[in-house]
Design a protein around this motif. Structure first.
Motif, PDB file in Angstrom:
ATOM      1  N   GLY A 197      12.584  -2.454  -7.914  1.00 21.34           N
ATOM      2  CA  GLY A 197      12.409  -1.251  -8.724  1.00 21.34           C
ATOM      3  C   GLY A 197      13.027  -1.445 -10.084  1.00 21.34           C
ATOM      4  O   GLY A 197      13.811  -2.374 -10.293  1.00 21.34           O
ATOM      5  N   THR A 198      12.648  -0.593 -11.013  1.00 22.74           N
ATOM      6  CA  THR A 198      13.163  -0.739 -12.377  1.00 22.74           C
ATOM      7  C   THR A 198      14.171   0.343 -12.724  1.00 22.74           C
ATOM      8  O   THR A 198      14.970   0.178 -13.632  1.00 22.74           O
ATOM      9  CB  THR A 198      12.018  -0.720 -13.409  1.00 22.74           C
ATOM     10  N   SER A 199      14.149   1.445 -11.978  1.00 20.85           N
ATOM     11  CA  SER A 199      15.125   2.496 -12.264  1.00 20.85           C
ATOM     12  C   SER A 199      16.350   2.317 -11.374  1.00 20.85           C
ATOM     13  O   SER A 199      16.237   2.299 -10.138  1.00 20.85           O
ATOM     14  CB  SER A 199      14.484   3.868 -12.033  1.00 20.85           C
ATOM     15  N   PRO A 200      17.541   2.158 -11.967  1.00 19.26           N
ATOM     16  CA  PRO A 200      18.758   1.951 -11.178  1.00 19.26           C
ATOM     17  C   PRO A 200      18.982   3.043 -10.136  1.00 19.26           C
ATOM     18  O   PRO A 200      19.430   2.768  -9.025  1.00 19.26           O
ATOM     19  CB  PRO A 200      19.878   1.962 -12.222  1.00 19.26           C
ATOM     20  N   VAL A 201      18.633   4.279 -10.489  1.00 18.34           N
ATOM     21  CA  VAL A 201      18.859   5.388  -9.551  1.00 18.34           C
ATOM     22  C   VAL A 201      17.944   5.265  -8.337  1.00 18.34           C
ATOM     23  O   VAL A 201      18.378   5.423  -7.193  1.00 18.34           O
ATOM     24  CB  VAL A 201      18.676   6.763 -10.253  1.00 18.34           C
ATOM     25  N   SER A 202      16.671   4.923  -8.569  1.00 16.01           N
ATOM     26  CA  SER A 202      15.745   4.810  -7.430  1.00 16.01           C
ATOM     27  C   SER A 202      16.121   3.605  -6.563  1.00 16.01           C
ATOM     28  O   SER A 202      16.010   3.658  -5.338  1.00 16.01           O
ATOM     29  CB  SER A 202      14.290   4.743  -7.907  1.00 16.01           C
ATOM     30  N   VAL A 203      16.586   2.530  -7.185  1.00 16.41           N
ATOM     31  CA  VAL A 203      17.014   1.365  -6.419  1.00 16.41           C
ATOM     32  C   VAL A 203      18.248   1.703  -5.578  1.00 16.41           C
ATOM     33  O   VAL A 203      18.333   1.357  -4.392  1.00 16.41           O
ATOM     34  CB  VAL A 203      17.281   0.149  -7.351  1.00 16.41           C
ATOM     35  N   ALA A 204      19.193   2.428  -6.188  1.00  8.89           N
ATOM     36  CA  ALA A 204      20.402   2.838  -5.458  1.00  8.89           C
ATOM     37  C   ALA A 204      20.026   3.691  -4.243  1.00  8.89           C
ATOM     38  O   ALA A 204      20.594   3.531  -3.156  1.00  8.89           O
ATOM     39  CB  ALA A 204      21.345   3.600  -6.382  1.00  8.89           C
ATOM     40  N   LEU A 205      19.036   4.570  -4.418  1.00  2.00           N
ATOM     41  CA  LEU A 205      18.596   5.421  -3.300  1.00  2.00           C
ATOM     42  C   LEU A 205      17.969   4.595  -2.184  1.00  2.00           C
ATOM     43  O   LEU A 205      18.143   4.905  -1.001  1.00  2.00           O
ATOM     44  CB  LEU A 205      17.595   6.478  -3.793  1.00  2.00           C
ATOM     45  N   LYS A 206      17.266   3.524  -2.547  1.00 10.10           N
ATOM     46  CA  LYS A 206      16.680   2.644  -1.525  1.00 10.10           C
ATOM     47  C   LYS A 206      17.775   1.945  -0.717  1.00 10.10           C
ATOM     48  O   LYS A 206      17.666   1.819   0.499  1.00 10.10           O
ATOM     49  CB  LYS A 206      15.763   1.596  -2.171  1.00 10.10           C
ATOM     50  N   HIS A 207      18.829   1.479  -1.405  1.00 12.95           N
ATOM     51  CA  HIS A 207      19.952   0.854  -0.681  1.00 12.95           C
ATOM     52  C   HIS A 207      20.523   1.842   0.332  1.00 12.95           C
ATOM     53  O   HIS A 207      20.910   1.472   1.429  1.00 12.95           O
ATOM     54  CB  HIS A 207      21.066   0.443  -1.652  1.00 12.95           C
ATOM     55  N   LEU A 208      20.570   3.112  -0.075  1.00 10.38           N
ATOM     56  CA  LEU A 208      21.172   4.137   0.782  1.00 10.38           C
ATOM     57  C   LEU A 208      20.281   4.505   1.959  1.00 10.38           C
ATOM     58  O   LEU A 208      20.773   4.660   3.068  1.00 10.38           O
ATOM     59  CB  LEU A 208      21.441   5.407  -0.045  1.00 10.38           C
ATOM     60  N   SER A 209      18.972   4.637   1.725  1.00  7.16           N
ATOM     61  CA  SER A 209      18.176   5.204   2.815  1.00  7.16           C
ATOM     62  C   SER A 209      16.873   4.503   3.178  1.00  7.16           C
ATOM     63  O   SER A 209      16.290   4.847   4.200  1.00  7.16           O
ATOM     64  CB  SER A 209      17.935   6.698   2.560  1.00  7.16           C
ATOM     65  N   SER A 210      16.396   3.534   2.381  1.00  2.52           N
ATOM     66  CA  SER A 210      15.177   2.834   2.819  1.00  2.52           C
ATOM     67  C   SER A 210      15.528   1.791   3.865  1.00  2.52           C
ATOM     68  O   SER A 210      16.462   1.013   3.666  1.00  2.52           O
ATOM     69  CB  SER A 210      14.503   2.115   1.654  1.00  2.52           C
ATOM     70  N   PRO A 211      14.769   1.737   4.975  1.00  7.29           N
ATOM     71  CA  PRO A 211      15.033   0.674   5.935  1.00  7.29           C
ATOM     72  C   PRO A 211      14.760  -0.691   5.296  1.00  7.29           C
ATOM     73  O   PRO A 211      13.867  -0.819   4.462  1.00  7.29           O
ATOM     74  CB  PRO A 211      14.043   0.948   7.069  1.00  7.29           C
ATOM     75  N   MET A 212      15.557  -1.669   5.691  1.00  7.96           N
ATOM     76  CA  MET A 212      15.403  -3.005   5.120  1.00  7.96           C
ATOM     77  C   MET A 212      14.105  -3.647   5.625  1.00  7.96           C
ATOM     78  O   MET A 212      13.804  -3.599   6.804  1.00  7.96           O
ATOM     79  CB  MET A 212      16.632  -3.809   5.566  1.00  7.96           C
ATOM     80  N   PRO A 213      13.301  -4.245   4.732  1.00 11.31           N
ATOM     81  CA  PRO A 213      12.134  -4.990   5.218  1.00 11.31           C
ATOM     82  C   PRO A 213      12.615  -6.256   5.931  1.00 11.31           C
ATOM     83  O   PRO A 213      13.680  -6.786   5.620  1.00 11.31           O
ATOM     84  CB  PRO A 213      11.367  -5.334   3.934  1.00 11.31           C
ATOM     85  N   PHE A 214      11.848  -6.728   6.923  1.00 15.57           N
ATOM     86  CA  PHE A 214      12.276  -7.905   7.681  1.00 15.57           C
ATOM     87  C   PHE A 214      11.746  -9.192   7.052  1.00 15.57           C
ATOM     88  O   PHE A 214      10.538  -9.324   6.849  1.00 15.57           O
ATOM     89  CB  PHE A 214      11.808  -7.801   9.131  1.00 15.57           C
ATOM     90  N   PRO A 215      12.633 -10.141   6.743  1.00 17.11           N
ATOM     91  CA  PRO A 215      12.204 -11.411   6.149  1.00 17.11           C
ATOM     92  C   PRO A 215      11.083 -12.093   6.943  1.00 17.11           C
ATOM     93  O   PRO A 215      10.185 -12.704   6.369  1.00 17.11           O
ATOM     94  CB  PRO A 215      13.474 -12.261   6.148  1.00 17.11           C
ATOM     95  N   ARG A 216      11.111 -11.979   8.271  1.00 16.37           N
ATOM     96  CA  ARG A 216      10.090 -12.633   9.098  1.00 16.37           C
ATOM     97  C   ARG A 216       8.699 -12.038   8.897  1.00 16.37           C
ATOM     98  O   ARG A 216       7.702 -12.671   9.243  1.00 16.37           O
ATOM     99  CB  ARG A 216      10.491 -12.567  10.591  1.00 16.37           C
ATOM    100  N   ASP A 217       8.639 -10.815   8.322  1.00 19.64           N
ATOM    101  CA  ASP A 217       7.329 -10.229   8.027  1.00 19.64           C
ATOM    102  C   ASP A 217       6.733 -10.834   6.754  1.00 19.64           C
ATOM    103  O   ASP A 217       5.548 -10.666   6.474  1.00 19.64           O
ATOM    104  CB  ASP A 217       7.429  -8.704   7.886  1.00 19.64           C
ATOM    105  N   PHE A 218       7.560 -11.547   5.971  1.00 18.75           N
ATOM    106  CA  PHE A 218       7.087 -12.208   4.750  1.00 18.75           C
ATOM    107  C   PHE A 218       6.657 -13.646   5.033  1.00 18.75           C
ATOM    108  O   PHE A 218       5.913 -14.237   4.284  1.00 18.75           O
ATOM    109  CB  PHE A 218       8.191 -12.253   3.683  1.00 18.75           C
ATOM    110  N   ARG A 219       7.212 -14.196   6.115  1.00 22.13           N
ATOM    111  CA  ARG A 219       7.119 -15.627   6.320  1.00 22.13           C
ATOM    112  C   ARG A 219       7.404 -15.918   7.783  1.00 22.13           C
ATOM    113  O   ARG A 219       8.417 -15.452   8.311  1.00 22.13           O
ATOM    114  CB  ARG A 219       8.239 -16.222   5.464  1.00 22.13           C
TER     115      ARG A 219
END
Ligand code: ATP
Ligand code: MG
Ligand code: MG
Length: 280
Positions: free
Chosen positions: A208-230
């Motif tokens: 993300g480009t907005s620090p506030v939206s990125v901070a909110l993701k750290h707080l509440s977005s579930p982490m994507p799983f690396p194995r789903d990328f590769r």
């Protein structure tokens, strides 16, 4: 050409960050290449920045480790400057951009060096507070050096204000820091988890480009799983990222050495059937 502190002849610009400009230079007395980090001119009148710049030199100078950039000298003739070991290579950010996807063995080799550097700093009571690929240098033989302890602080010091904690990049900010909490060993571990995620996937887990939206993701977005990328990532490796990026600090690794030990045994045959770690 231009000289700093009498003995350092400036050769070229290596890079810059928010606080400083770093030059490749020649130490005319010892006749060797060095890197000279100079405090930006516009910050030199600000006492707080000068203090922070000095503190960087002091905290790193107390450390001596093959994976931490060595400090040689500091001074304030011509400008405020820190002289350090010159690393011929690139930042880990550039490395990831150029070479992703990075082989699992290589990722392990790189992460182990970073973890040893940070474990050493923590052992000496120093929290890095600005761990990100831009502050990690790597040379042609994949030897890694951690640099830019610019906002590092002795663990025993007073709490860090919200303004201080958002000085670093929002992409590496732990959930507890996003809530205004102070930087700790555990927030360094969270940033190490982000770096490991980037090495494995070539991507940020919370972009993300907005620090506030990125901070909110750290707080509440579930982490994507690396194995789903590769699909060639062993579960034992993915589990290390899951543990390092636990939103609840109580579920995160307590010490960098635990993360290191986990990484060191990740490819052991008896861990081949490991299941995905589920955190509360
Ligand atoms: P930030 O905004 O992240 O706090 P900064 O102003 O503190 O950055 P550094 O991160 O220390 O500055 O250095 C800026 C850049 O200079 C680095 O990203 C890297 O590209 C380059 N650099 C720093 N130290 C060295 C070194 N010892 N050898 C070679 N290049 C270096
Ligand atoms: Mg930097
Ligand atoms: Mg810095």
């Amino acid at each position: 050409g231009k000289r700093v502190g009498g003995r350092y002849q400036i050769l070229s610009r290596l890079g810059e960050g928010g606080m400083a400009i770093v030059y490749k230079a020649k130490d005319l007395i010892l006749d060797r290449l060095v890197a000279v980090k100079t405090l930006r001119q516009e910050l030199a009148d600000d006492e707080e920045f000068v203090r922070r710049f000095r503190r960087e030199a002091e905290s790193v100078a107390s450390l001596s480790h093959p994976n931490i950039v060595a400090i040689y000298d500091i001074g304030e003739e011509d400008c405020y400057y820190i002289v350090m070991e010159y690393i011929e290579g690139m930042t880990l950010k550039e490395f990831i951009k150029d070479y992703s996807p990075i082989a699992i063995n290589e990722t392990i080799h790189i992460m182990k060096q970073i973890l040893q550097a940070i474990a050493h700093a923590h052992d000496h009571g120093i929290v890095h507070r600005d761990i990100k690929p831009q502050n990690i240098l790597i040379n042609e033989s994949e030897q890694v050096k951690v640099t830019d302890f610019g906002i590092a602080l002795a663990v025993s010091s007073a709490t860090i204000t919200y303004t201080h904690s958002i000085m670093g990049s929002a992409h590496y900010l732990s959930p507890e820091q996003a809530k205004g909490g102070k930087a700790t060993i555990k927030s360094d571990i969270y940033a190490l988890g982000i770096v490991m995620f980037e090495l494995l996937t070539g991507k940020l887990p919370f972009p993300g480009t907005s620090p506030v939206s990125v901070a909110l993701k750290h707080l509440s977005s579930p982490m994507p799983f690396p194995r789903d990328f590769r699909n060639d990532i062993p579960q034992s490796i993915e589990n290390i990222v899951i543990r390092a990026l636990a939103k609840d600090p109580a579920e995160r690794y307590e010490y960098v050495t635990e993360m290191y030990d986990d990484l060191n045994t990740a490819l052991d045959p008896e861990r081949a059937n490991e299941k995905r770690l589920i955190l509360n």
